[in-house]
Design a protein around this motif. Structure first.
Motif, PDB file in Angstrom:
ATOM      1  N   ASN A  70       0.861  -1.185   0.000  1.00 37.70           N
ATOM      2  CA  ASN A  70       0.000   0.000   0.000  1.00 37.70           C
ATOM      3  C   ASN A  70       0.898   1.237   0.000  1.00 37.70           C
ATOM      4  O   ASN A  70       2.084   1.139  -0.309  1.00 37.70           O
ATOM      5  N   GLN A  71       0.362   2.378   0.342  1.00 39.51           N
ATOM      6  CA  GLN A  71       1.155   3.614   0.364  1.00 39.51           C
ATOM      7  C   GLN A  71       2.332   3.522   1.321  1.00 39.51           C
ATOM      8  O   GLN A  71       3.364   4.130   1.092  1.00 39.51           O
ATOM      9  N   LYS A  74       5.325   2.255  -0.387  1.00 39.69           N
ATOM     10  CA  LYS A  74       5.967   3.240  -1.261  1.00 39.69           C
ATOM     11  C   LYS A  74       6.836   4.206  -0.470  1.00 39.69           C
ATOM     12  O   LYS A  74       7.654   4.918  -1.048  1.00 39.69           O
ATOM     13  N   GLN A  75       6.668   4.225   0.849  1.00 39.92           N
ATOM     14  CA  GLN A  75       7.482   5.073   1.721  1.00 39.92           C
ATOM     15  C   GLN A  75       8.654   4.303   2.329  1.00 39.92           C
ATOM     16  O   GLN A  75       9.348   4.809   3.198  1.00 39.92           O
TER      17      GLN A  75
END
Length: 116
Positions: A70-71, A74-75
């Motif tokens: 999920n997001q 991406k971090q």
């Protein structure tokens, strides 16, 4: 020693790392910032890696080390399966996460294995 115990011992050996609750999971923090969370029932750890380190470690085996889907992934948040990851790879990934999150004065105290 179980994989959970080995991870906990390794994480707490890093300078100023502390274990604190984070919702229902143990977290490992330096300077109040989360380096890792531990999912005991699933024997999985989630580390905060840089994007480049995440890419590098994920090459090992995408069923063992992979971005959170999920997001958060991406971090740089990355799952490691403690039942399958080799100890040396776990140590290297944890060191990379620590160096990513820790203040510079502490990060400099912990060198990657290739620099020892």
């Amino acid at each position: 020693m179980t994989a959970i115990d080995a991870f906990r011992q390794l994480a707490l050996s890093l300078p100023e790392m502390v274990e604190q609750p984070h919702f229902e999971k143990p977290s490992f923090r330096v300077a109040k910032k989360i380096v890792a969370t531990l999912d005991v029932p699933n024997q999985r750890v989630c580390l905060k890696l840089s994007e480049s380190d995440q890419d590098l470690f994920s090459i090992f085996d995408k069923t063992v080390i992979y971005p959170v889907p999920n997001q958060w992934g991406k971090q740089g948040w990355t799952f490691l399966d403690l039942r399958k990851v080799p100890e040396e790879t776990l140590r290297d990934a944890l060191t990379a996460a620590y160096r990513e999150v820790a203040p510079k004065r502490l990060a400099q105290l912990v060198q990657p294995d290739s620099e020892n």
